[in-house]
Design an enzyme around this catalytic site. Structure first.
Site, short mmCIF file in Angstrom:
data_model
loop_
_atom_site.label_atom_id
_atom_site.label_comp_id
_atom_site.label_asym_id
_atom_site.label_seq_id
_atom_site.Cartn_x
_atom_site.Cartn_y
_atom_site.Cartn_z
N LYS A 1 0.79 -1.15 -0.04
CA LYS A 1 -0.02 0.03 0.03
C LYS A 1 0.89 1.31 0.02
O LYS A 1 1.75 1.59 0.72
CB LYS A 1 -0.76 0.03 1.23
CG LYS A 1 -1.89 1.15 1.54
CD LYS A 1 -2.76 1.22 0.61
CE LYS A 1 -3.65 2.56 0.88
NZ LYS A 1 -4.41 3.05 -0.42
N ASN B 1 -13.20 3.18 -5.39
CA ASN B 1 -12.58 3.27 -4.09
C ASN B 1 -12.19 4.80 -4.00
O ASN B 1 -11.62 5.43 -4.92
CB ASN B 1 -11.74 2.33 -3.70
CG ASN B 1 -10.17 2.97 -4.14
OD1 ASN B 1 -9.73 3.77 -3.38
ND2 ASN B 1 -9.82 2.45 -5.23
N GLY C 1 -8.05 7.42 -0.03
CA GLY C 1 -7.42 8.72 0.31
C GLY C 1 -6.13 8.35 0.85
O GLY C 1 -5.44 9.01 1.55
N ASN D 1 3.73 6.36 -7.09
CA ASN D 1 2.32 6.75 -7.54
C ASN D 1 2.20 7.94 -7.58
O ASN D 1 2.12 9.03 -6.97
CB ASN D 1 1.67 6.04 -6.40
CG ASN D 1 0.12 6.20 -6.63
OD1 ASN D 1 -0.52 6.93 -7.74
ND2 ASN D 1 -0.63 5.92 -5.57
N CYS E 1 -2.76 8.87 -7.94
CA CYS E 1 -4.03 8.47 -7.22
C CYS E 1 -5.09 9.89 -7.32
O CYS E 1 -4.54 10.83 -7.20
CB CYS E 1 -3.56 8.35 -5.71
SG CYS E 1 -5.03 8.02 -4.79
N ILE F 1 -2.24 0.39 -15.29
CA ILE F 1 -2.62 1.85 -15.11
C ILE F 1 -3.25 1.88 -13.58
O ILE F 1 -3.41 0.88 -12.99
CB ILE F 1 -3.93 2.22 -16.02
CG1 ILE F 1 -4.94 1.12 -15.95
CG2 ILE F 1 -3.36 2.47 -17.45
CD1 ILE F 1 -6.24 1.73 -16.71
N GLY G 1 -4.79 -3.68 -14.07
CA GLY G 1 -6.40 -3.27 -14.55
C GLY G 1 -7.34 -4.30 -14.78
O GLY G 1 -7.15 -4.74 -16.27
N GLY H 1 -5.17 -6.38 -8.54
CA GLY H 1 -5.83 -5.50 -7.52
C GLY H 1 -7.25 -6.27 -6.89
O GLY H 1 -7.49 -7.00 -6.21
C1 LIG Z 1 -8.85 -0.04 -2.62
C2 LIG Z 1 -8.10 0.18 -3.54
C3 LIG Z 1 -6.81 0.74 -3.11
C4 LIG Z 1 -5.81 1.20 -3.81
N1 LIG Z 1 -4.57 1.90 -3.21
C5 LIG Z 1 -3.63 2.34 -4.14
C6 LIG Z 1 -2.31 2.91 -3.58
O1 LIG Z 1 -1.97 2.99 -2.33
N2 LIG Z 1 -1.31 3.09 -4.41
C7 LIG Z 1 -1.56 2.97 -5.97
O2 LIG Z 1 -0.85 3.35 -6.58
N3 LIG Z 1 -2.91 2.33 -6.19
C8 LIG Z 1 -3.68 1.84 -5.73
N4 LIG Z 1 -4.92 1.46 -6.11
C9 LIG Z 1 -4.93 1.23 -7.53
C10 LIG Z 1 -4.59 -0.25 -7.80
O3 LIG Z 1 -3.19 -0.74 -7.44
C11 LIG Z 1 -4.59 -0.64 -9.37
O4 LIG Z 1 -3.71 0.12 -9.92
C12 LIG Z 1 -6.06 -0.38 -9.75
O5 LIG Z 1 -7.18 -0.96 -8.82
C13 LIG Z 1 -6.34 -1.22 -11.13
O6 LIG Z 1 -6.15 -2.65 -10.78
P1 LIG Z 1 -7.40 -3.83 -10.39
O7 LIG Z 1 -8.42 -3.63 -11.62
O8 LIG Z 1 -6.71 -5.16 -10.79
O9 LIG Z 1 -7.70 -3.50 -9.15
C14 LIG Z 1 -5.90 1.04 -5.19
C15 LIG Z 1 -6.94 0.19 -5.41
C16 LIG Z 1 -8.04 -0.13 -4.70
C17 LIG Z 1 -9.17 -0.98 -5.30
#
Ligand SMILES: Cc1cc2nc3c(=O)[nH]c(=O)nc-3n(C[C@H](O)[C@H](O)[C@H](O)COP(=O)(O)O)c2cc1C
Length: 305
Positions: free
Chosen positions: A47, A71, A74, A128, A131, A192, A244, A266
């Protein structure tokens, strides 16, 4: 590379296989360690870590959507000191590549976190700059090529660790951002992060999420992510980590064929927490069955048009 479990090199970071957790969907590994063997991961991407602890956003933070979720956490996290004292030693005592996702409100904060991690044995830093759920920092650095160049070149000066940069899809031209961070010294790109979306609560007539908007993830965004990996892979010379909407080996294969050298999972982990344990074995079986190698698959879709 015939064997899935041969070491993979992503911009200088060594991975046991091409499957990693996506930042924010695996915490710091502690909960998952109770149900799976973390050593089956290619790497853990933790995270986002900031210099000081962040409380994250108020109110409703997640919402389910068709084929995905929104989501607006924050970037809640306990801060760098806590991470270094508690989570990192726990992870490093396992035979596991650790990628630290970094976030900050200012350029100086990003640089300071990267500088302090330089003395540790983490495998890579994932910056990152994408965000969408924080008022300051995050995506503000990832939507302009000039700002992206400035922050990545500043971080580059204070660390020798492999530098991955996580890009935002919330831009008109992701290729120009990708090229800017490559020129600034990035060793790899992660593509992404989430797409900005909104859900309205029709009972109250107001946006459901406390932050009003949130980041869309899950299967709904997969075709966009695959398209962006494909586009960027054709224009840069550094490896790409695809992320993604991946829920299965077939999804991951699309990313490899588009040009990703490794992938992250993710949202799918919330429904299928053992997916990352299965994927290396499934890929190995696939490669044997098709009598091919991962190297041959990477970028296949670009070579065949
Ligand atoms: C609950 C949640 C928290 C996330 N927190 C971060 C984060 O702290 N830093 C970051 O670079 N991406 C964060 N992401 C983005 C994911 O790492 C990922 O890029 C995005 O969800 C797309 O992948 P997925 O469709 O497999 O979830 C978060 C995504 C979710 C759903």
């Amino acid at each position: 590379m015939g064997e899935v479990n041969e070491m993979i090199d992503i911009g200088g970071a060594k991975l046991k296989n091409p499957f990693m957790s996506a930042s924010g969907c695996f915490g710091y590994g502690r909960e998952f360690a109770q149900i799976m063997d973390l050593q089956t991961l290619g790497a853990i991407v933790v995270k986002g870590v900031s210099l000081d602890p962040w409380l994250g956003n108020k109110g409703v933070r997640v919402a389910e959507t068709p084929s995905g979720m929104l989501n607006a956490i924050g970037l809640e996290n306990p801060g760098l000191d806590y991470f270094l004292e508690n989570h990192l030693p726990f992870l490093l005592q396992k035979d596991l590549s650790v990628v630290v996702n970094i976030v900050g409100k200012t350029l100086e904060e990003y640089v300071e976190v990267a500088r302090r991690l330089n003395d540790t044995s983490v495998s890579a830093l994932e910056i990152n700059i994408s965000c969408p759920n924080v008022a300051e920092g995050g995506i503000a650095f990832g939507t302009s090529p000039e700002k992206a160049y400035e922050i990545i070149s500043s971080i580059r000066k204070v660390t020798e660790l492999p530098l991955w940069v996580k890009l935002s899809p919330n831009v008109t031209d992701i290729v120009e951002i990708a090229k800017a961070v490559e020129a600034a010294g990035a060793d790899a790109l992660t593509l992404i992060n989430t797409l900005t979306g909104m859900v309205i609560d029709i009972e109250t007539g107001k946006p459901l999420l406390g932050n009003l908007t949130g980041g869309l993830s899950g299967p709904a965004i997969k075709p966009i992510a695959v398209r962006m990996v494909y586009q960027v892979a054709s224009e840069v010379n550094i490896p790409i980590v695809g992320v993604g909407g991946i829920t299965s080996l077939n999804d991951a294969l699309e990313f490899f064929m588009a040009g990703a050298s490794a992938v992250q999972i993710g949202s799918a982990l919330f429904r299928d927490p053992l997916l990352l344990e299965r994927l290396p074995k499934e890929l190995e079986r696939y490669l044997i069955e098709k009598n091919t190698t991962l190297e041959q698959i990477i970028g296949l879709a670009r070579r065949s048009v």
